[in-house]
Design an enzyme around this catalytic site. Structure first.
Site, mmCIF file in Angstrom:
data_model
loop_
_atom_site.group_PDB
_atom_site.id
_atom_site.type_symbol
_atom_site.label_atom_id
_atom_site.label_comp_id
_atom_site.label_asym_id
_atom_site.label_seq_id
_atom_site.Cartn_x
_atom_site.Cartn_y
_atom_site.Cartn_z
ATOM 1 N N PHE A 11 35.687 -125.865 12.798
ATOM 2 C CA PHE A 11 35.873 -127.563 12.480
ATOM 3 C C PHE A 11 37.337 -127.507 13.402
ATOM 4 O O PHE A 11 37.598 -128.394 14.351
ATOM 5 C CB PHE A 11 36.020 -128.031 11.333
ATOM 6 N N ASP A 31 35.801 -115.846 17.434
ATOM 7 C CA ASP A 31 35.227 -116.283 15.945
ATOM 8 C C ASP A 31 33.984 -115.220 16.084
ATOM 9 O O ASP A 31 33.327 -114.866 17.011
ATOM 10 C CB ASP A 31 34.479 -117.481 16.392
ATOM 11 N N ASP A 56 34.949 -110.133 15.011
ATOM 12 C CA ASP A 56 35.419 -110.209 13.559
ATOM 13 C C ASP A 56 37.034 -109.755 13.438
ATOM 14 O O ASP A 56 37.335 -108.906 13.956
ATOM 15 C CB ASP A 56 34.644 -109.260 12.980
ATOM 16 N N VAL A 57 37.725 -110.819 13.306
ATOM 17 C CA VAL A 57 39.243 -110.440 13.491
ATOM 18 C C VAL A 57 39.710 -109.767 12.054
ATOM 19 O O VAL A 57 40.998 -109.473 12.021
ATOM 20 C CB VAL A 57 40.161 -111.724 13.701
ATOM 21 N N SER A 75 38.958 -118.042 8.860
ATOM 22 C CA SER A 75 38.834 -118.197 7.453
ATOM 23 C C SER A 75 37.994 -118.846 7.052
ATOM 24 O O SER A 75 37.862 -120.065 7.179
ATOM 25 C CB SER A 75 40.098 -118.240 6.578
ATOM 26 N N TYR A 145 40.535 -117.432 -2.110
ATOM 27 C CA TYR A 145 41.208 -118.240 -0.985
ATOM 28 C C TYR A 145 42.536 -118.371 -1.202
ATOM 29 O O TYR A 145 43.401 -118.098 -0.243
ATOM 30 C CB TYR A 145 40.347 -119.408 -1.010
ATOM 31 N N GLN A 162 60.987 -108.663 9.208
ATOM 32 C CA GLN A 162 61.000 -107.192 9.682
ATOM 33 C C GLN A 162 61.336 -107.135 11.106
ATOM 34 O O GLN A 162 61.850 -106.176 11.652
ATOM 35 C CB GLN A 162 59.942 -106.516 9.103
ATOM 36 N N ARG A 186 32.157 -129.266 1.669
ATOM 37 C CA ARG A 186 33.289 -130.046 1.064
ATOM 38 C C ARG A 186 33.252 -131.607 0.865
ATOM 39 O O ARG A 186 32.157 -132.062 1.249
ATOM 40 C CB ARG A 186 34.422 -129.845 2.092
HETATM 41 P P1 NAD Z 1 35.661 -123.453 9.270
HETATM 42 O O1 NAD Z 1 34.763 -122.745 8.523
HETATM 43 O O2 NAD Z 1 34.942 -124.805 10.141
HETATM 44 O O3 NAD Z 1 36.275 -122.681 10.526
HETATM 45 C C1 NAD Z 1 36.655 -121.346 10.226
HETATM 46 C C2 NAD Z 1 36.323 -120.303 11.348
HETATM 47 O O4 NAD Z 1 36.527 -119.243 11.242
HETATM 48 C C3 NAD Z 1 34.677 -120.377 11.588
HETATM 49 O O5 NAD Z 1 34.483 -120.882 12.906
HETATM 50 C C4 NAD Z 1 34.326 -119.067 11.159
HETATM 51 O O6 NAD Z 1 33.243 -118.626 11.634
HETATM 52 C C5 NAD Z 1 35.505 -118.329 11.497
HETATM 53 N N1 NAD Z 1 35.645 -116.980 10.781
HETATM 54 C C6 NAD Z 1 35.724 -116.624 9.466
HETATM 55 N N2 NAD Z 1 35.913 -115.437 9.286
HETATM 56 C C7 NAD Z 1 36.270 -114.886 10.604
HETATM 57 C C8 NAD Z 1 36.566 -113.507 11.054
HETATM 58 N N3 NAD Z 1 36.350 -112.537 10.263
HETATM 59 N N4 NAD Z 1 36.578 -113.325 12.356
HETATM 60 C C9 NAD Z 1 36.587 -114.264 13.029
HETATM 61 N N5 NAD Z 1 36.116 -115.382 12.907
HETATM 62 C C10 NAD Z 1 35.903 -115.998 11.636
HETATM 63 O O7 NAD Z 1 36.951 -124.274 8.464
HETATM 64 P P2 NAD Z 1 37.953 -125.041 8.987
HETATM 65 O O8 NAD Z 1 38.029 -126.446 8.228
HETATM 66 O O9 NAD Z 1 38.018 -125.413 10.484
HETATM 67 O O10 NAD Z 1 39.542 -124.416 8.609
HETATM 68 C C11 NAD Z 1 40.238 -123.526 9.571
HETATM 69 C C12 NAD Z 1 41.393 -123.033 9.289
HETATM 70 O O11 NAD Z 1 42.102 -123.994 8.380
HETATM 71 C C13 NAD Z 1 41.095 -121.839 7.829
HETATM 72 O O12 NAD Z 1 42.048 -120.892 7.888
HETATM 73 C C14 NAD Z 1 41.460 -122.840 6.552
HETATM 74 O O13 NAD Z 1 41.868 -122.182 5.340
HETATM 75 C C15 NAD Z 1 42.611 -123.617 7.145
HETATM 76 N N6 NAD Z 1 42.753 -124.787 6.279
HETATM 77 C C16 NAD Z 1 41.575 -126.031 6.615
HETATM 78 C C17 NAD Z 1 41.583 -127.205 5.860
HETATM 79 C C18 NAD Z 1 40.629 -128.194 6.132
HETATM 80 O O14 NAD Z 1 41.066 -129.305 5.431
HETATM 81 N N7 NAD Z 1 39.739 -128.172 7.188
HETATM 82 C C19 NAD Z 1 42.786 -127.321 4.651
HETATM 83 C C20 NAD Z 1 43.548 -126.370 4.684
HETATM 84 C C21 NAD Z 1 43.442 -125.044 5.521
HETATM 85 N N1 UDP Z 2 34.099 -132.642 -4.658
HETATM 86 C C1 UDP Z 2 33.111 -133.517 -5.278
HETATM 87 N N2 UDP Z 2 31.662 -133.525 -4.733
HETATM 88 C C2 UDP Z 2 31.207 -132.731 -3.829
HETATM 89 C C3 UDP Z 2 32.069 -131.748 -3.173
HETATM 90 C C4 UDP Z 2 33.554 -131.677 -3.788
HETATM 91 O O1 UDP Z 2 33.216 -134.191 -6.107
HETATM 92 O O2 UDP Z 2 30.216 -132.773 -3.326
HETATM 93 C C5 UDP Z 2 35.177 -132.749 -5.402
HETATM 94 C C6 UDP Z 2 35.695 -131.211 -5.548
HETATM 95 O O3 UDP Z 2 35.343 -130.930 -6.935
HETATM 96 C C7 UDP Z 2 37.133 -131.509 -5.521
HETATM 97 C C8 UDP Z 2 37.400 -132.629 -4.313
HETATM 98 O O4 UDP Z 2 36.078 -133.351 -4.556
HETATM 99 O O5 UDP Z 2 37.874 -132.124 -6.772
HETATM 100 C C9 UDP Z 2 37.777 -132.050 -3.184
HETATM 101 O O6 UDP Z 2 36.662 -131.013 -2.864
HETATM 102 P P1 UDP Z 2 36.570 -129.960 -1.377
HETATM 103 O O7 UDP Z 2 35.452 -129.153 -1.625
HETATM 104 O O8 UDP Z 2 36.382 -131.012 -0.299
HETATM 105 O O9 UDP Z 2 38.165 -129.368 -1.179
HETATM 106 P P2 UDP Z 2 39.216 -128.814 -2.168
HETATM 107 O O10 UDP Z 2 40.206 -129.816 -2.089
HETATM 108 O O11 UDP Z 2 38.682 -128.881 -3.725
HETATM 109 O O12 UDP Z 2 39.293 -127.618 -1.566
#
Ligand code: NAD
Ligand code: UDP
Length: 313
Positions: A11, A31, A56-57, A75, A145, A162, A186
């Site tokens: 995403f 990815d 795979d990273v 991730s 996580y 470092q 989510r």
């Molecule tokens: P996502 O699951 O849509 O994207 C994660 C991507 O990482 C995927 O395309 C997956 O295939 C790839 N991936 C996972 N493991 C891998 C590996 N070992 N090697 C290569 N690729 C790998 O999730 P997202 O919402 O786009 O999140 C992206 C990053 O942002 C993550 O690190 C997540 O922890 C961080 N993040 C996102 C949110 C959010 O609200 N979307 C909030 C906090 C942190």
């Molecule tokens: N949640 C919910 N219904 C769902 C998915 C999530 O009520 O179908 C709640 C979840 O328990 C949390 C909040 O919505 O309190 C946000 O969840 P999400 O999985 O989006 O992300 P989080 O902030 O917990 O990582």
């Protein structure tokens, strides 16, 4: 610049790739499609500024040519996804982060870590400021996580100490928008898809827990501003408008015009009770604050999911 984006088929990574290319940079997208989707990058295939590597990273990555920045976004990010891939999640944030820091050092590149508001755990300080160290259960299920992201932050900060490597750490608060996977799990994607299908909207727990939702374009703007600023300590990027999950369910139901009922399910273990960013730091050092209202952002996201659900049949 030549920018390596890990997790680029996900995403957030796919939006970063778009922004980088639109700004005239070259993108190497990496990815392994664990939770990402090829469709998120399909529109960039054939673009001369874009290259996609299926890797795979967790393993060290060998790359020809220069790299200016590594944006480490690989991730699983959704709770059901990281609980399905617990070891993969810990490894990509641990070994993956270390190997990418070493690659950055070899290439003399900068390194940006996508960290998360989950590092604050179930916070005792509200709203969350960067100086708060968090309240995390290190042996609970969510630790795959939140503890691995905390370790990734520690690796990044100490690698910089470092070696002098230029690093950035962003703590991303709940972000939503087009290109979320309908099956992601989510709350935003679940509620919108349930509402559009007129199925019950499932609230976990009593719905009084809070979250603060940021539209993806605001996050991307904050990230690109941070690359321009020499600041290596963590920076919160989120939208401080806070909702209870029950209120958010009502909002989604109203905005979709859905006939769905609201039902209550078990609260996941260690689900944080409240979450809201203090963004004073980002305002000060980046001149940044979120611009997209929840009404506009939800509107654009609902439109996207309508198309996705039609496409999936
Ligand atoms: P996502 O699951 O849509 O994207 C994660 C991507 O990482 C995927 O395309 C997956 O295939 C790839 N991936 C996972 N493991 C891998 C590996 N070992 N090697 C290569 N690729 C790998 O999730 P997202 O919402 O786009 O999140 C992206 C990053 O942002 C993550 O690190 C997540 O922890 C961080 N993040 C996102 C949110 C959010 O609200 N979307 C909030 C906090 C942190
Ligand atoms: N949640 C919910 N219904 C769902 C998915 C999530 O009520 O179908 C709640 C979840 O328990 C949390 C909040 O919505 O309190 C946000 O969840 P999400 O999985 O989006 O992300 P989080 O902030 O917990 O990582």
């Amino acid at each position: 610049m030549r920018i390596l984006i890990t997790g680029a088929a996900g995403f957030l990574g796919s939006h970063l790739a778009d922004r980088a290319i639109a700004s005239g940079h070259q993108v190497i997208a990496v990815d392994n499609f664990l939770t990402g989707r090829e469709i998120n990058l399909a529109h960039l295939q054939g673009n001369r500024s874009f290259q996609l590597l299926n890797r795979d990273v967790i393993a060290p990555l060998e790359l020809d040519g220069p790299v200016d920045w590594i944006l480490h976004f690989a991730s699983p990010a959704s709770p059901p996804k990281y609980l399905r891939f617990p070891v993969e999640t810990m490894r990509v944030n641990g070994e993956g982060t270390l190997h990418l820091l070493e690659l950055a050092q070899r290439k003399k590149a900068g390194f940006l870590l996508a960290s998360t508001s989950e590092v604050y755990g179930d916070p005792m300080v509200h709203p969350q400021v960067e100086g708060y160290w968090g309240n995390v259960n290190s042996v609970g299920p969510r630790a795959v996580y939140d503890e691995s992201k905390r370790f990734a932050e520690a690796l990044t900060a100490n690698h910089r100490r470092q070696t002098g490597l230029p690093t950035r750490i962003i703590r991303i608060f709940n972000t939503y928008g087009p290109r979320m996977d309908p099956e992601d799990g989510r709350v935003v994607s679940n509620f919108i898809c349930q509402a559009l299908r007129n199925r019950p909207i499932e609230i976990y727990g009593d719905g009084r827990q809070t979250r603060s939702f940021q539209f993806v374009d605001d996050l991307v703007e904050g990230i690109f501003r941070l690359l321009e600023v020499d600041y290596s300590d963590p920076v919160n990027l989120g939208n401080p408008q806070e909702f209870t999950i029950a209120d958010f369910a009502h909002l989604v139901k109203a905005r979709t015009g859905s006939a769905s009922s609201l039902v209550f399910k078990d609260l996941p273990v260690d689900d944080p009770r409240r979450r809201c960013p203090d963004i004073s730091l980002a305002r000060r050092i980046l001149g940044w604050s979120p611009r997209v209202s929840i009404e506009e952002g939800l509107g654009r996201t609902i439109e996207y999911f309508q198309q996705e659900l039609r496409r999936a049949g």
